[in-house]
Design a protein around this motif. Structure first.
Motif, mmCIF file in Angstrom:
data_model
loop_
_atom_site.group_PDB
_atom_site.id
_atom_site.type_symbol
_atom_site.label_atom_id
_atom_site.label_comp_id
_atom_site.label_asym_id
_atom_site.label_seq_id
_atom_site.Cartn_x
_atom_site.Cartn_y
_atom_site.Cartn_z
ATOM 1 N N MET A 62 0.844 -1.195 0.000
ATOM 2 C CA MET A 62 0.000 0.000 0.000
ATOM 3 C C MET A 62 0.883 1.251 0.000
ATOM 4 S SD MET A 62 -3.019 0.885 2.751
ATOM 5 C CE MET A 62 -1.960 0.992 4.195
ATOM 6 N N ALA A 63 0.427 2.288 -0.684
ATOM 7 C CA ALA A 63 1.094 3.582 -0.633
ATOM 8 C C ALA A 63 0.773 4.272 0.683
ATOM 9 C CB ALA A 63 0.643 4.453 -1.804
ATOM 10 N N THR A 64 1.707 5.071 1.167
ATOM 11 C CA THR A 64 1.496 5.761 2.447
ATOM 12 C C THR A 64 0.265 6.659 2.414
ATOM 13 O OG1 THR A 64 3.077 7.439 1.680
ATOM 14 C CG2 THR A 64 3.924 5.725 3.147
ATOM 15 N N GLU A 65 -0.031 7.260 1.261
ATOM 16 C CA GLU A 65 -1.169 8.184 1.187
ATOM 17 C C GLU A 65 -2.507 7.471 1.334
ATOM 18 O OE1 GLU A 65 -3.115 8.825 -1.987
ATOM 19 O OE2 GLU A 65 -2.046 7.510 -3.389
ATOM 20 N N LEU A 66 -2.510 6.155 1.295
ATOM 21 C CA LEU A 66 -3.752 5.387 1.382
ATOM 22 C C LEU A 66 -3.977 4.772 2.751
ATOM 23 C CD1 LEU A 66 -3.472 3.614 -2.080
ATOM 24 C CD2 LEU A 66 -4.848 5.638 -1.513
ATOM 25 N N ALA A 67 -3.069 5.036 3.707
ATOM 26 C CA ALA A 67 -3.222 4.472 5.053
ATOM 27 C C ALA A 67 -4.458 5.062 5.728
ATOM 28 C CB ALA A 67 -1.978 4.754 5.888
ATOM 29 N N GLN A 68 -5.132 4.226 6.523
ATOM 30 C CA GLN A 68 -6.324 4.663 7.238
ATOM 31 C C GLN A 68 -6.340 4.086 8.649
ATOM 32 O OE1 GLN A 68 -8.665 6.694 8.397
ATOM 33 N NE2 GLN A 68 -9.426 6.834 6.285
ATOM 34 N N VAL A 69 -6.518 4.950 9.618
ATOM 35 C CA VAL A 69 -6.766 4.555 11.002
ATOM 36 C C VAL A 69 -7.915 5.405 11.502
ATOM 37 C CG1 VAL A 69 -5.891 4.585 13.370
ATOM 38 C CG2 VAL A 69 -4.408 3.811 11.521
ATOM 39 N N SER A 70 -8.919 4.781 12.087
ATOM 40 C CA SER A 70 -10.052 5.515 12.640
ATOM 41 C C SER A 70 -10.324 5.024 14.054
ATOM 42 C CB SER A 70 -11.297 5.310 11.774
ATOM 43 O OG SER A 70 -12.435 5.887 12.383
ATOM 44 N N VAL A 71 -10.578 5.965 14.939
ATOM 45 C CA VAL A 71 -10.961 5.660 16.316
ATOM 46 C C VAL A 71 -12.228 6.440 16.626
ATOM 47 C CG1 VAL A 71 -10.264 5.693 18.733
ATOM 48 C CG2 VAL A 71 -8.531 5.386 16.959
ATOM 49 N N GLY A 72 -13.231 5.777 17.182
ATOM 50 C CA GLY A 72 -14.462 6.482 17.526
ATOM 51 C C GLY A 72 -15.492 5.546 18.130
ATOM 52 N N ARG A 73 -16.641 6.103 18.396
ATOM 53 C CA ARG A 73 -17.765 5.292 18.887
ATOM 54 C C ARG A 73 -18.458 4.705 17.660
ATOM 55 N NH1 ARG A 73 -18.064 5.899 24.164
ATOM 56 N NH2 ARG A 73 -17.115 7.761 25.084
ATOM 57 N N SER A 74 -17.836 3.667 17.155
ATOM 58 C CA SER A 74 -18.226 3.119 15.859
ATOM 59 C C SER A 74 -18.805 1.722 15.996
ATOM 60 C CB SER A 74 -16.997 3.058 14.931
ATOM 61 O OG SER A 74 -16.366 4.307 14.844
ATOM 62 N N GLU A 75 -19.587 1.359 15.002
ATOM 63 C CA GLU A 75 -20.059 -0.015 14.884
ATOM 64 C C GLU A 75 -19.472 -0.590 13.602
ATOM 65 O OE1 GLU A 75 -24.183 -2.643 14.857
ATOM 66 O OE2 GLU A 75 -24.148 -0.599 15.682
ATOM 67 N N VAL A 76 -18.933 -1.798 13.702
ATOM 68 C CA VAL A 76 -18.361 -2.482 12.544
ATOM 69 C C VAL A 76 -19.400 -3.469 12.029
ATOM 70 C CG1 VAL A 76 -16.461 -3.881 11.676
ATOM 71 C CG2 VAL A 76 -16.042 -2.194 13.487
ATOM 72 N N VAL A 77 -19.774 -3.305 10.767
ATOM 73 C CA VAL A 77 -20.827 -4.113 10.157
ATOM 74 C C VAL A 77 -20.185 -5.046 9.138
ATOM 75 C CG1 VAL A 77 -23.011 -4.067 8.911
ATOM 76 C CG2 VAL A 77 -22.402 -2.165 10.442
ATOM 77 N N HIS A 78 -20.364 -6.339 9.334
ATOM 78 C CA HIS A 78 -19.752 -7.326 8.452
ATOM 79 C C HIS A 78 -20.780 -7.883 7.472
ATOM 80 C CE1 HIS A 78 -15.918 -7.500 10.597
ATOM 81 N NE2 HIS A 78 -16.613 -7.403 11.709
ATOM 82 N N GLY A 79 -20.314 -8.176 6.277
ATOM 83 C CA GLY A 79 -21.176 -8.755 5.255
ATOM 84 C C GLY A 79 -20.351 -9.552 4.267
ATOM 85 N N THR A 80 -20.986 -9.979 3.192
ATOM 86 C CA THR A 80 -20.317 -10.782 2.174
ATOM 87 C C THR A 80 -20.638 -10.223 0.807
ATOM 88 O OG1 THR A 80 -20.507 -12.743 3.573
ATOM 89 C CG2 THR A 80 -19.985 -13.096 1.244
ATOM 90 N N GLY A 81 -19.587 -10.074 -0.005
ATOM 91 C CA GLY A 81 -19.748 -9.576 -1.358
ATOM 92 C C GLY A 81 -19.614 -10.690 -2.373
ATOM 93 N N PRO A 82 -19.400 -10.344 -3.639
ATOM 94 C CA PRO A 82 -19.274 -11.360 -4.693
ATOM 95 C C PRO A 82 -18.171 -12.360 -4.375
ATOM 96 C CG PRO A 82 -19.454 -9.155 -5.626
ATOM 97 C CD PRO A 82 -19.286 -8.977 -4.159
ATOM 98 N N HIS A 83 -18.384 -13.625 -4.793
ATOM 99 C CA HIS A 83 -17.461 -14.745 -4.581
ATOM 100 C C HIS A 83 -16.902 -14.797 -3.157
ATOM 101 C CE1 HIS A 83 -14.238 -11.775 -5.365
ATOM 102 N NE2 HIS A 83 -14.910 -11.455 -6.444
ATOM 103 N N GLY A 84 -17.760 -14.475 -2.153
ATOM 104 C CA GLY A 84 -17.375 -14.609 -0.750
ATOM 105 C C GLY A 84 -16.484 -13.510 -0.216
ATOM 106 N N LEU A 85 -16.319 -12.420 -0.945
ATOM 107 C CA LEU A 85 -15.453 -11.327 -0.496
ATOM 108 C C LEU A 85 -15.955 -10.761 0.826
ATOM 109 C CD1 LEU A 85 -13.127 -9.290 -1.244
ATOM 110 C CD2 LEU A 85 -14.968 -7.820 -2.119
ATOM 111 N N PRO A 86 -15.102 -10.702 1.866
ATOM 112 C CA PRO A 86 -15.532 -10.103 3.141
ATOM 113 C C PRO A 86 -15.769 -8.596 2.984
ATOM 114 C CG PRO A 86 -13.595 -11.491 3.450
ATOM 115 C CD PRO A 86 -13.753 -11.293 1.964
ATOM 116 N N LEU A 87 -16.910 -8.139 3.474
ATOM 117 C CA LEU A 87 -17.226 -6.720 3.507
ATOM 118 C C LEU A 87 -17.192 -6.252 4.959
ATOM 119 C CD1 LEU A 87 -20.204 -6.498 0.983
ATOM 120 C CD2 LEU A 87 -17.756 -6.228 0.537
ATOM 121 N N ARG A 88 -16.622 -5.065 5.178
ATOM 122 C CA ARG A 88 -16.514 -4.508 6.532
ATOM 123 C C ARG A 88 -16.757 -3.010 6.458
ATOM 124 N NH1 ARG A 88 -10.832 -3.215 9.361
ATOM 125 N NH2 ARG A 88 -10.584 -2.513 7.215
ATOM 126 N N ASP A 89 -17.891 -2.582 6.986
ATOM 127 C CA ASP A 89 -18.218 -1.160 7.023
ATOM 128 C C ASP A 89 -18.077 -0.647 8.450
ATOM 129 O OD1 ASP A 89 -19.045 -0.997 4.229
ATOM 130 O OD2 ASP A 89 -20.786 -2.174 4.845
#
Length: 490
Positions: free
Chosen positions: A212-239
């Motif tokens: 990954m390029a440094t400009e694409l790094a992501q860290v988030s901290v907060g009162r968040s909910e992580v929502v898991h799902g499944t995309g095409p061909h079993g791809l894990p989704l995480r919102d």
């Protein structure tokens, strides 16, 4: 005094060596790899293989205690090692297990190791520092209503952690984030161990499976909910969404799987380990394609002023970047048109498919404004540099609709079938790599079966916009109609 401790003796000898080395070397200077738009970013002499970043979050007004560990390989003999880093205080630095002298010069952190590092030898760098979210409005940490997120594009990663801050040096990332109980921390990639609760804090660990390029790094901290799902061909989704907004946002989250399927039909399999959207209660003025976890302002989904088709097309724009810009990163920042032109192209194509804003109309309107955009910001593949002493405004209309216009012209010139082969081959052959404008022209020529340089170069580098194939009636005179996209989606 007798030095009875071998460890103490070694420490004192290393410190003495650093003093002697510093005495014979010239003063440190900031270095760069000579990018035409950001000449002082990036550093010569080494190739970063991985970053291991640890952040200790307290609140969004306090500097985070941090440790950055870099594994790299020297590309030449190094008496000094330059890293990009500013807006934080360094407590200590080590190179290959020994203390290193450190000095800040401009926006570089310059390390002087105890002994020079030989060509082609491993580099293991450890820096203990702070990472300050306060007082900057031009990228890096972004305060949210309940914590922090990260927006490093284009040149702000080094305001968060020491790095080789140029997309031409991609690396693997590990993130270790510690935060008070009640908050949730997320980062690019996937969780590699369960979160660990220790007293009043919890630590999360994430790791990328792809560089990954440094400009694409992501860290988030907060009162968040992580929502898991499944995309095409079993791809894990995480919102990742504000916990209080989960129900309201759920209909939008359910659209992602369909968006991925739509993109895969056009350019091939999604290139990473998972995908999702990070919706933050923050005001940034843009959305951002941070790798595997695209950042969005919550106001985009508030239902005020933005029609549903527009919101969906912006979601597709950031998703398209996972192929164009994230998996295939630009060789230089002048190649940004390849990122934004492609993301805008698929955004426009999706809106066209919804029957809301036809692709031909959008391209015609862009054509009418293209000469103005080129005059203001330079041609798509040769953006104007910033005036001396000023910061460049890189994200201009010419790299969005002005660059999608190049792709439209190419499709008009060679036909839809050849164009679609180029798109698929571009992301397949350059996956996890870097590529630039010359690479695209060469590949397009191969697929078209003829040299396209003479056709593409005026579109890429010309001060004025060439005639549009198949549309001799199009002119560069702007109408009074609605302007094309303003580049709020990066």
């Amino acid at each position: 005094m007798q030095l009875s401790s071998p460890r103490l003796r070694a420490t004192l000898l290393a410190a003495a060596s650093l003093t002697l080395v510093a005495a014979v070397l010239p003063p440190p200077t900031p270095l760069g790899i000579g990018d035409p738009l950001f000449p002082e970013l990036g550093n010569p002499g080494y190739d970063v293989l991985s970053y291991d970043l640890s952040f200790d979050y307290k609140d969004n007004l306090s500097p985070l205690d941090a440790v950055t560990v870099i594994d790299a390989r020297a590309l030449e003999r190094l008496e000094r090692i330059n890293l990009d880093f500013t807006h934080g205080k360094v407590a200590s630095a080590e190179v290959n297990g020994e203390p290193a002298r450190f000095e800040s010069v401009a926006e570089d952190l310059v390390l002087t190791p105890a002994r020079p590092v030989a060509d082609n030898m491993p580099l293991h760098i450890t820096i203990r520092h702070t990472s300050d979210p306060r007082g900057r409005g031009d990228g890096g940490w972004v305060p949210t209503a309940d914590g922090l997120a990260m927006a490093n594009q284009a040149d702000a990663a080094h305001r968060v952690f020491p790095c080789n801050d140029h997309p031409a040096d991609k690396a693997f990332f590990t993130f270790r984030i510690t935060a008070p109980a009640g908050l949730t921390a997320v980062a690019n990639g996937e969780s590699v161990v369960p979160a660990v609760r220790l007293g009043p804090t919890t630590t999360w660990t994430y790791r990328t499976r792809h560089p990954m390029a440094t400009e694409l790094a992501q860290v988030s901290v907060g009162r968040s909910e992580v929502v898991h799902g499944t995309g095409p061909h079993g791809l894990p989704l995480r919102d990742v969404v504000p916990a209080q907004d989960r129900r309201r946002l759920d209909p939008w989250l359910k659209k992602t799987a369909g968006h991925i399927e739509w993109m895969e039909e056009r350019v091939g399999r999604y290139p990473f380990e998972n995908y999702g959207v990070l919706i933050a209660r923050a005001t940034t003025g843009f959305e951002l394609e941070t790798q595997t976890l695209s950042l969005f302002e919550s106001n985009l989904f508030a239902g005020d002023g933005y029609p549903d088709w527009y919101v969906e097309s912006v979601m597709v724009h950031e998703l398209a970047h996972q192929w164009f810009g994230d998996s295939v990163t630009p060789r230089t920042w002048s190649d940004l048109w390849l990122n934004e032109g492609h993301a805008t192209w698929y955004e426009a194509l999706y809106a066209d498919g919804l029957g809301k804003y036809s692709l031909e109309r959008r391209m015609r309107e862009a054509y009418q404004r293209s000469d103005q955009w080129r005059a203001a910001g330079g041609p798509p593949a040769a953006p104007k540099a910033a005036a001396p002493g000023q910061k460049i405004g890189l994200f201009r209309p010419v790299v969005y609709d002005g660059s999608a216009l190049i792709l439209y012209a190419l499709r008009q010139e060679i036909g839809t079938e050849a164009f679609e082969r180029i798109e698929r081959r571009w992301v397949a052959e350059n996956r996890d790599g870097i590529a630039g404008t010359a690479d695209f022209v060469r590949l397009a020529s191969q697929e078209a079966g003829r040299d396209l340089a003479a056709f593409l170069e005026p579109w890429l580098y010309g001060a004025t916009t060439p005639p549009m194939p198949g549309h001799p009636e199009w002119s560069g005179k702007a109408s009074s109609g609605k302007a094309a996209a303003d580049g709020s989606a990066r």
